[in-house]
Design an enzyme around this catalytic site. Sequence first.
Site, PDB file in Angstrom:
ATOM      1  N   LYS A 111      38.818  29.622  48.748  1.00  0.00           N
ATOM      2  CA  LYS A 111      39.859  29.391  47.726  1.00  0.00           C
ATOM      3  C   LYS A 111      40.525  28.040  47.951  1.00  0.00           C
ATOM      4  O   LYS A 111      40.813  27.310  47.003  1.00  0.00           O
ATOM      5  CB  LYS A 111      40.938  30.480  47.790  1.00  0.00           C
ATOM      6  CG  LYS A 111      40.507  31.799  47.217  1.00  0.00           C
ATOM      7  CD  LYS A 111      40.691  31.826  45.709  1.00  0.00           C
ATOM      8  CE  LYS A 111      40.267  33.180  45.213  1.00  0.00           C
ATOM      9  NZ  LYS A 111      39.901  33.339  43.901  1.00  0.00           N
ATOM     10  N   LYS A 194      28.267  35.484  44.033  1.00  0.00           N
ATOM     11  CA  LYS A 194      28.503  36.815  43.467  1.00  0.00           C
ATOM     12  C   LYS A 194      29.046  36.724  42.040  1.00  0.00           C
ATOM     13  O   LYS A 194      29.566  35.691  41.634  1.00  0.00           O
ATOM     14  CB  LYS A 194      29.496  37.569  44.345  1.00  0.00           C
ATOM     15  CG  LYS A 194      30.880  36.951  44.373  1.00  0.00           C
ATOM     16  CD  LYS A 194      31.922  37.899  44.953  1.00  0.00           C
ATOM     17  CE  LYS A 194      33.309  37.293  44.826  1.00  0.00           C
ATOM     18  NZ  LYS A 194      34.400  38.213  45.019  1.00  0.00           N
ATOM     19  N   LYS A 197      35.234  37.192  38.357  1.00  0.00           N
ATOM     20  CA  LYS A 197      35.930  36.780  37.134  1.00  0.00           C
ATOM     21  C   LYS A 197      36.587  35.420  37.273  1.00  0.00           C
ATOM     22  O   LYS A 197      36.913  34.789  36.297  1.00  0.00           O
ATOM     23  CB  LYS A 197      36.936  37.825  36.684  1.00  0.00           C
ATOM     24  CG  LYS A 197      37.791  38.410  37.740  1.00  0.00           C
ATOM     25  CD  LYS A 197      38.328  39.762  37.290  1.00  0.00           C
ATOM     26  CE  LYS A 197      38.868  40.517  38.493  1.00  0.00           C
ATOM     27  NZ  LYS A 197      38.966  41.919  38.318  1.00  0.00           N
TER      28      LYS A 197
HETATM   29  P1  AMP Z   1      38.506  41.793  42.577  1.00  0.00           P
HETATM   30  O1  AMP Z   1      37.961  41.634  41.242  1.00  0.00           O
HETATM   31  O2  AMP Z   1      38.261  40.626  43.464  1.00  0.00           O
HETATM   32  O3  AMP Z   1      39.933  42.270  42.597  1.00  0.00           O
HETATM   33  O4  AMP Z   1      37.662  42.935  43.274  1.00  0.00           O
HETATM   34  C1  AMP Z   1      37.862  44.277  42.984  1.00  0.00           C
HETATM   35  C2  AMP Z   1      36.782  45.117  43.599  1.00  0.00           C
HETATM   36  O5  AMP Z   1      35.515  44.793  43.017  1.00  0.00           O
HETATM   37  C3  AMP Z   1      36.633  44.941  45.106  1.00  0.00           C
HETATM   38  O6  AMP Z   1      36.321  46.182  45.680  1.00  0.00           O
HETATM   39  C4  AMP Z   1      35.465  43.998  45.227  1.00  0.00           C
HETATM   40  O7  AMP Z   1      34.776  44.184  46.440  1.00  0.00           O
HETATM   41  C5  AMP Z   1      34.608  44.434  44.050  1.00  0.00           C
HETATM   42  N1  AMP Z   1      33.771  43.319  43.576  1.00  0.00           N
HETATM   43  C6  AMP Z   1      34.171  42.208  42.930  1.00  0.00           C
HETATM   44  N2  AMP Z   1      33.119  41.408  42.638  1.00  0.00           N
HETATM   45  C7  AMP Z   1      32.027  42.031  43.141  1.00  0.00           C
HETATM   46  C8  AMP Z   1      30.627  41.741  43.164  1.00  0.00           C
HETATM   47  N3  AMP Z   1      30.138  40.641  42.593  1.00  0.00           N
HETATM   48  N4  AMP Z   1      29.794  42.623  43.759  1.00  0.00           N
HETATM   49  C9  AMP Z   1      30.267  43.757  44.319  1.00  0.00           C
HETATM   50  N5  AMP Z   1      31.565  44.109  44.325  1.00  0.00           N
HETATM   51  C10 AMP Z   1      32.440  43.260  43.753  1.00  0.00           C
END
Ligand code: AMP
Length: 333
Positions: A111, A194, A197
């Site tokens: 980040k 990965k 968003k």
């Molecule tokens: P976030 O969107 O970063 O708040 O992530 C929310 C949840 O989604 C967390 O448990 C992350 O580990 C999971 N997550 C986000 N992006 C991925 C991805 N590309 N693959 C697997 N899990 C993801």
Amino acid sequence: MDRIVSGIRPTGNLHLGNYFGAVKSFLRLQEEHDCFFFIADYHSLTTHPSPDDLAGSVKNVLVEYLACGLDPEKAVIYLQSDVPQVAELYLLLNMNAYMGELQRVASFKEKARKQPDNVNAGLLTYPVLMAADILLHKAGKVPVGKDQEQHLEMTRNFAKRFNHIYKTNFFPEPVAYNFGHQLVKVPGLDGTGKMGKSENNNNAIFLGEDLKKTRKKIMRALTDAGPTRENQEKPQEIKNLFNLMSIVSPQPVVAAFEEQYNQCTIRYGEMKKRLAEDVITFIEPIYEKIHTLHNNNQYLEDVMKEGARKARESAQQTIEEVREITGFKKFPR
Ligand code: AMP
């Protein structure tokens, strides 16, 4: 029965990474365990959203949680900022979190590289707030994607350290968890890392976006010129495409394209067309529910109120004990 906690940041709509990394496990876990699923709105402030964007994204994530099948009768679904106890626990845990360990966290370094003009303290202490989210309900398991593995390790460290300093075994040491499988990493469409968003919008497949747009994005996913030797090693962008396919398509379909790749007869256009069809078949029912739920403001408000009530009750119990343990005793002492 295990205590489960997990959250998703409202920094945009939910995508397939969120679904397969986290939400899919939530659906199974809510049937058998004591689950707390929250919308991590404090966490999203590290990127400074406007108040309107923040409010809109919170609503989107709530609607999308419900459309995926999270059930407020079975799990506590709540908004992080509705539970102020988390801020207090965050403060207390910060006193035992060290600069060195926080600066070494991979997601912080990434980040800091991506937003050099906004390397704020919230970004640095993100793993501490995440630990507070989890320890607030004394969770033992945390359904998350692979990208959160290091943060979970830090949560365990903070819990261990607290227990050691105060000579207690108050906090459990929670583990990252995916229902019955290894932790999942869903790749993005641009051939690099990965699905996320905060990356560019063409990298992620969102649950609530127009399905025609989804198809277009998949058809535009990065591919190479094609294999020239049998059984050739796949470049990263092709590996990603196959990974994505193995998440949404039936196994024989993936195997057939693997075979074509190995024989150098693969046509990526065909593969992406099939991938788009399978993604759309999967997303369509969720997409429909999202659009119905969006207009049901009264129901959404009721869900949030009830979730806040239950989450606060659990949080208050923990925070009272933590105060006692750390020496913030009630009068008379
Ligand atoms: P976030 O969107 O970063 O708040 O992530 C929310 C949840 O989604 C967390 O448990 C992350 O580990 C999971 N997550 C986000 N992006 C991925 C991805 N590309 N693959 C697997 N899990 C993801």
